[in-house]
Design an enzyme around this catalytic site. Structure first.
Site, mmCIF file in Angstrom:
data_model
loop_
_atom_site.group_PDB
_atom_site.id
_atom_site.type_symbol
_atom_site.label_atom_id
_atom_site.label_comp_id
_atom_site.label_asym_id
_atom_site.label_seq_id
_atom_site.Cartn_x
_atom_site.Cartn_y
_atom_site.Cartn_z
ATOM 1 N N HIS A 156 33.485 22.654 -0.406
ATOM 2 C CA HIS A 156 33.487 23.422 -1.639
ATOM 3 C C HIS A 156 33.843 24.884 -1.366
ATOM 4 O O HIS A 156 33.085 25.615 -0.740
ATOM 5 C CB HIS A 156 32.078 23.326 -2.253
ATOM 6 N N GLU A 214 38.618 22.321 -0.867
ATOM 7 C CA GLU A 214 38.691 22.537 -2.305
ATOM 8 C C GLU A 214 39.113 23.961 -2.661
ATOM 9 O O GLU A 214 38.303 24.882 -2.613
ATOM 10 C CB GLU A 214 37.316 22.283 -2.957
ATOM 11 N N ASP A 228 39.901 26.478 -5.596
ATOM 12 C CA ASP A 228 39.950 26.758 -7.036
ATOM 13 C C ASP A 228 41.179 27.632 -7.250
ATOM 14 O O ASP A 228 41.426 28.550 -6.467
ATOM 15 C CB ASP A 228 38.706 27.546 -7.471
ATOM 16 N N HIS A 286 37.608 31.594 -7.132
ATOM 17 C CA HIS A 286 36.755 30.807 -8.016
ATOM 18 C C HIS A 286 36.796 31.299 -9.455
ATOM 19 O O HIS A 286 36.653 30.524 -10.398
ATOM 20 C CB HIS A 286 35.304 30.841 -7.513
ATOM 21 N N GLU A 302 41.379 22.775 -8.019
ATOM 22 C CA GLU A 302 40.826 22.856 -9.376
ATOM 23 C C GLU A 302 41.591 23.903 -10.160
ATOM 24 O O GLU A 302 41.697 25.059 -9.713
ATOM 25 C CB GLU A 302 39.334 23.239 -9.347
HETATM 26 O O1 G3P Z 1 34.849 21.840 -8.740
HETATM 27 C C1 G3P Z 1 33.588 21.311 -8.524
HETATM 28 C C2 G3P Z 1 32.679 22.453 -8.565
HETATM 29 O O2 G3P Z 1 33.247 23.395 -7.707
HETATM 30 C C3 G3P Z 1 32.598 23.017 -9.922
HETATM 31 O O3 G3P Z 1 31.974 24.169 -9.857
HETATM 32 O O4 G3P Z 1 32.124 26.444 -10.498
HETATM 33 O O5 G3P Z 1 31.989 25.879 -8.104
HETATM 34 O O6 G3P Z 1 34.082 25.493 -9.353
HETATM 35 P P1 G3P Z 1 32.596 25.561 -9.425
HETATM 36 CA CA CA Z 2 35.588 24.178 -8.011
#
Ligand code: G3P
Ligand code: CA
Length: 312
Positions: free
Chosen positions: A25, A52, A54, A67, A150
């Site tokens: 993450h 991951e 963002d 993020h 994302e």
């Molecule tokens: O994308 C899964 C999780 O990361 C969603 O929360 O706010 O950390 O992007 P966030």
């Molecule tokens: Ca995310």
């Protein structure tokens, strides 16, 4: 149609495995400033299956990893561009799409979470999505590393003249990414559009509908199954405070959706839980297909423990 595609991909993909996926993450964000090449690289070294990023967009239409649409909490922007602050949607801040990539290159990343090491603050750059994909290609050896982008705030960016969904698909095409990828978003409209543009697996991010009803997602699972392949669920949807399953995982799977849960953090444990691994094992027993963690090393260790458990 989506389900058929997913089955084919799962049969063909080198990442196909019975084991749940460890999704790093924001990189190994528990250790290094999030969404930096250094944090992604550490996650890969720790054994994550997917990293991951963002994604947000610059003024000159380039996807970068952050993020938030704003920069104050994860960079030194206030010191570098003090005069560029403005108000957007009620927040006074510095916004990524006000800056060109060349301008963002002047910034350095910072640790946003209290209590985590700030030792690496002001050292690492904001990477482009293209650089993240280059990193994955460069470190791929015997092991396949997946990417789990994302799209953040696609509606807001669309209104500002940036089509981030098309930018994402174009970038993937340039890098030849056709497998070992999931595309996730909190906005159903963007995923519905992507569903018409690509066969790549799509993941709808959901959270509880309300504080009083933690087991019900803000979008019905049956609706999600119309356009997505899986659901990225806030972990509170899956289990109540006493550790009892809410039935969410079974319901999602009965609709053909896989379940990836978020977010697991060694330094933010629920009451009565003593370690990140202990928490993860509770969720792994529910049958999740993967999970997002800020501490990929803990995630890898939990999956190994889980796979050895005789009662599985
Ligand atoms: O994308 C899964 C999780 O990361 C969603 O929360 O706010 O950390 O992007 P966030
Ligand atoms: Ca995310």
């Amino acid at each position: 149609m989506r389900i058929v595609f997913l089955i084919v991909v799962m049969l063909l993909s080198p990442l196909t495995q019975a084991e749940p996926l460890v999704i790093a993450h924001r990189g190994a964000s528990g250790y290094l400033p999030e969404h930096t090449l250094e944090a992604y690289r550490m996650a890969i070294e720790q054994g994550a299956d997917y990293i991951e990023p963002d994604l947000v967009v610059t003024r000159d239409n380039i996807l970068v990893a952050r993020h938030d649409i704003y920069l104050s909490t994860t960079t030194n922007v206030a010191e570098i561009y003090p005069e560029r602050k403005r108000t957007l949607e009620g927040r006074e801040d510095w916004f990524v799409h006000d800056f060109t990539l060349a301008e963002l290159r002047q910034l350095r990343a910072r640790q946003p979470f209290e209590g985590r090491s700030t030792e690496h603050d002001d050292r690492y750059r904001i990477p482009t999505f293209s650089e993240v994909l280059d990193l994955i290609k460069a470190v791929r050896g015997d092991r396949i590393i997946g990417v789990y982008p994302e799209l953040k705030a696609p509606g807001l960016f669309q209104a500002a003249g940036h089509d981030v969904a098309s930018l994402l698909l174009a970038e993937l095409k340039v890098h030849g990414i056709t497998s070992d990828i999931f595309i996730q978003c909190f906005e159903a409209e963007a995923l519905r559009r992507l569903d018409n543009l690509t066969d790549l697996p799509l993941v709808m991010l959901v959270m509880p509908r309300s504080r009083d009803n933690l087991a019900e997602p803000n979008i019905p699972l049956a609706e999600i199954a119309e356009f997505a392949d899986g659901v990225g669920a806030m972990k509170y949807l899956l289990m109540d405070k006493t550790g009892q399953s809410s039935g969410f995982v079974q319901q999602a799977k009965s609709l053909g959706l896989f379940v990836h849960a978020w977010t697991f953090r060694d330094d933010q444990l629920p009451p009565l839980i003593n370690s990140g691994e202990e928490e993860l094992l509770l969720f792994l027993k529910l049958g999740i297909d993967g999970f997002f963690t800020d501490f990929p090393d803990t995630g890898v260790s939990a999956v190994q423990t889980f796979s050895r458990a005789p009662e599985r």
